[in-house]
Scaffold this active site. Structure first.
Site, PDB file in Angstrom:
ATOM      1  N   ASN A 183       0.835  -1.210   0.000  1.00  0.00           N
ATOM      2  CA  ASN A 183       0.000   0.000   0.000  1.00  0.00           C
ATOM      3  C   ASN A 183       0.866   1.256   0.000  1.00  0.00           C
ATOM      4  O   ASN A 183       0.590   2.223  -0.718  1.00  0.00           O
ATOM      5  CB  ASN A 183      -0.899   0.027   1.241  1.00  0.00           C
ATOM      6  CG  ASN A 183      -2.037  -0.964   1.183  1.00  0.00           C
ATOM      7  OD1 ASN A 183      -2.324  -1.545   0.140  1.00  0.00           O
ATOM      8  ND2 ASN A 183      -2.698  -1.171   2.307  1.00  0.00           N
ATOM      9  N   HIS A 191     -15.943   3.734 -14.384  1.00  0.00           N
ATOM     10  CA  HIS A 191     -15.723   2.885 -13.214  1.00  0.00           C
ATOM     11  C   HIS A 191     -16.978   2.084 -12.875  1.00  0.00           C
ATOM     12  O   HIS A 191     -16.951   1.202 -12.025  1.00  0.00           O
ATOM     13  CB  HIS A 191     -15.306   3.776 -12.027  1.00  0.00           C
ATOM     14  CG  HIS A 191     -14.815   3.042 -10.833  1.00  0.00           C
ATOM     15  ND1 HIS A 191     -15.509   3.007  -9.637  1.00  0.00           N
ATOM     16  CD2 HIS A 191     -13.693   2.306 -10.629  1.00  0.00           C
ATOM     17  CE1 HIS A 191     -14.837   2.286  -8.757  1.00  0.00           C
ATOM     18  NE2 HIS A 191     -13.730   1.850  -9.324  1.00  0.00           N
TER      19      HIS A 191
END
EC number: 2.7.4.1
Length: 731
Positions: free
Chosen positions: A67, A452
């Site tokens: 991350n 999206h």
């Protein structure tokens, strides 16, 4: 955690401005980047959670490191670019780019120190459990003989020793490239030389020694194994000093607004990205200072871009350790259920949907039903058309194969392939070309907007007319991530939803803005407006003295307009409960501003990914009259303004009940995997209230069936009903 405890914590939390001033001050927002770092801290904390098996704790540590890499590649790269270009525009919370970078570096430095400390403890713990990671000097004589043979056969051919001198300049190092730097001295005349060895990226970082005496697994890292045989790479030289380093490059893609060929444009941009500027240089603390300065100068990095690491580099690769054969140190395997209603209809998913709407809760229920929906469409002679969005999908994707099969069967197939899906751009270009070769009509949507939305539409001839079947969901069409992400798949043959989805596809392919959407809301056109109207509606109910409640579940809450609307609702007395896994720029629990807002984050075995938005409509929650939506959109400016997203209402009573009374209540009820967010953006682990049983929502859904997919078996076995303890009324 008791509500009273949270209130007490909020009361003790200092605020930078008086309550009557903060409502209009930038301080009403938490900085987006710092909020993300708080989220990654929660992920890291799972690596010390004693409830998790040892290898799962290693996995969480690896995830936190991965991350952080992506955070630097994208977010930090963008802020550094602003600083470089002299942009001083302040973020919504009032910080300049330079101020943000300073706070980011301070926070990341502590996070990195904690990651290394946790790894040292985990390494000892793994050794106690029979998984030993050995250093080069600790290998036995037999192990050294084996690793030498292994090195010469499997590693040596892949390594390229690189001398650095005027004839051999410092080479290009790719992003995330792991390299060993060396200070050498020629044995014959004592002449010094610097050199590099780039570690190959296509082989495992951890090498397992054969055998397992007394069940003990012993491993060595690739770089430690290589260091044992430096003499093979630089014969005639003596090593005076060495150390590893790793770089992260800017991975943002810049594209021109005018382009004749979008695919070619992205291929060129991807090549540029590989050579993006270095934004983070990680150097082993053991590297000599002179060698460290040599590397830093060669890469043209500034001091604030250099992080000296006292420990292991590339912690994202620790996940490879979970491949060792120790299932006792991992979560017990879980096999997803298949919706019984589909079985009731002999596997005919269209018949199951015609009976009534169906919602499938991943990963507890198999993603195979989504693949089956498209496969049945591809093979059904009555299906005439299929339309599909693709944002991210898996390697060897069954979704892509099925679309190819449908096109080859003569059906009209349209696929919207989003080229701008970050880090999946190359894969999506490949899928687009495969689909085009099969005869699929491939479109790429808008240059300025990412598509999206998760949409699949099947048009089928039935009884002399056409019926539209729709799948929309909160997650990608990705069978691999669907095993670890919690998401919702909604199937319906509602003709109104069918018309709405048709209009959305027409908007994407033909650029014509839909002016007559009936049930759904679409960004960037109407989704923000719909959300704010609902929030204002609950505010109005509260002012009329009616029950007023909002529940929301999302990945990120960043949008200032949405946050301000929630603040206004809180001040009117609306009870607001938010489940936000990641970034949350809203400050909960501030007197006079957000007294009635509680925010929690769920981090556990599965990654919470679904977006659900619920409004009491003057009845409170849960209620059969509530407005309940699922969406592909988080509450962020990018989702509301720069992406094509859909917000879909759930109106079938069983589906509505499952999402509101089962899924949302379970998320709110969870105490074992939940964190309570505090006004400063940090968080604290929740605990069950006194007299209350601890509750784990992931365990609940692994052991309890859903409502809408149960079919006739629902009469025989129903899921355990969930109830929540009474909480303090809104002020």
């Amino acid at each position: 955690m008791d509500t009273e405890q949270v209130t007490e914590l909020a009361a003790k939390e200092p605020v930078a401005a008086p309550t009557n001033e903060i409502a209009s001050s930038p301080e009403r927002f938490i900085n987006r980047e710092l909020s993300w770092l708080h989220f990654n801290r929660r992920v890291l904390e799972e690596s010390v959670n004693p409830r998790h098996p040892a290898l799962e704790r290693v996995r969480f540590l690896s995830i936190s490191a991965n991350n952080l890499d992506e955070f630097f590649m994208v977010r930090v790269a963008g802020i550094r670019a602003q600083v470089r270009e002299g942009i001083a525009e302040r973020s919504p919370d009032g910080l300049t780019p330079t101020e943000q970078l300073k706070l980011i570096n301070e926070t990341v430095s502590q996070l990195a120190i904690d990651q290394q400390a946790i790894w040292r403890d985990l390494r000892k713990f793994l050794a106690e459990l029979g998984i030993v990671l050995v250093d080069g000097q600790d290998v036995t004589k037999a192990e050294r003989a084996w690793i030498e043979d292994h090195f010469l056969a499997n590693i040596f051919p892949l390594l390229t020793p690189l001398a650095i001198d005027p004839a051999h300049p410092f080479p290009f190092i790719p992003s995330l490239g792991f390299t060993v730097a060396l200070q050498l001295t020629r044995t014959s005349d004592g002449r010094p030389m610097n050199a590099l060895i780039r570690m190959p990226g296509k082989i495992d970082r951890f090498i397992r020694f054969p055998g397992a005496k007394d069940g003990v697994i012993r491993l060595i890292t690739l770089e430690q194994a290589t260091s044992l045989f430096i003499g093979r790479l630089f014969p005639g030289y003596t090593v005076k000093g060495q150390g590893a380093f790793r770089i992260i490059r800017d991975s943002e893609i810049e594209i021109e607004e005018e382009a004749e060929d979008l695919v070619r444009l992205f291929e060129t941009a991807l090549k540029r990205r590989r050579r993006g500027s270095v934004i983070r240089l990680e150097i082993e603390a053991a590297m000599p200072e002179e060698l460290r300065q040599f590397v830093q100068d060669a890469l043209a990095t500034t001091d604030d871009e250099v992080f000296v690491v006292d420990g292991v580099l590339a912690m994202n690769e620790l996940s490879q350790l979970t491949r060792v054969d120790r299932p006792d140190l991992e979560f017990a395997p879980y096999v997803p259920r298949h919706p019984e209603r589909v079985r009731d209809h002999g596997g005919d998913i269209f018949a199951a949907i015609r009976q009534k709407d169906l919602i499938v809760h991943h990963p507890y229920e198999s993603f195979d039903v989504v693949v089956q929906f498209l496969q049945q469409a591809a093979r059904d002679p009555d299906v005439v058309a299929i339309k599909q969005t693709l944002y991210r999908t898996s390697n060897n994707s069954p979704i892509v194969r099925t679309l190819v099969e449908a096109a080859e069967a003569g059906k009209s197939v349209t696929a919207l392939v989003e080229l701008k899906a970050r880090f999946d751009e190359e894969a999506n270009i490949r899928w687009a070309r495969d689909l085009e070769r099969a005869g699929v009509q491939v479109v790429y949507g808008f240059l300025q907007l990412k598509t999206h939305a998760k949409l699949s539409m099947v048009v089928r001839r039935e009884g002399g007319s056409l019926t539209t079947y729709v799948h929309t969901g909160t997650g990608n069409y990705h069978p691999v991530t669907a095993r670890i992400y919690t998401d919702l798949s909604y199937f319906t043959s509602d003709p109104v939803i069918g018309r709405d989805v048709t209009r959305v596809f027409n908007y994407i392919t033909g650029y014509a803005e839909p002016i007559d959407i009936e049930k759904m809301a679409v960004s960037p056109l109407t989704l923000r407006k719909r959300m704010i109207e609902h929030i204002h509606g609950e505010t109005s109910f509260a002012r009329q003295g009616k029950p007023a409640v909002i529940w929301m579940k999302m990945n990120s809450l960043v949008d200032p307009d949405i946050i301000d609307a929630l603040y206004e609702a809180s001040q009117a007395g609306v009870s607001i409960e938010l489940i936000v896994r990641g970034i949350c720029c809203l400050r909960p629990g501030i007197p006079g501003l957000s007294d009635n807002i509680r925010v929690k984050s769920v981090i556990g075995r599965f990654l919470e990914h679904g977006r659900i938005y619920c409004f009491g409509m003057g009845q409170g929650l849960p209620s059969a009259k509530a407005a309940v939506y699922i969406s592909s959109a988080d509450m962020m400016p990018r989702n509301l303004d720069r992406r094509v997203e859909v917000l879909c209402p759930l109106q079938n009573p069983t589906v509505h009940q499952q999402v509101l009374e089962q899924i949302m209540v379970a998320n709110l009820k969870d105490t074992e995997q939940s964190w309570q967010l505090l006004p400063d953006g940090s968080s604290t682990r929740m605990k069950a209230a006194k007299g209350e049983e601890p509750f784990n929502l992931h365990n609940y859904f692994m052991t309890n069936p859903s409502l809408s997919g149960r079919g006739k078996s629902l009469k025989e076995s129903s899921p355990r009903r969930l109830t929540r303890r009474n909480e303090r009324p809104p002020s």
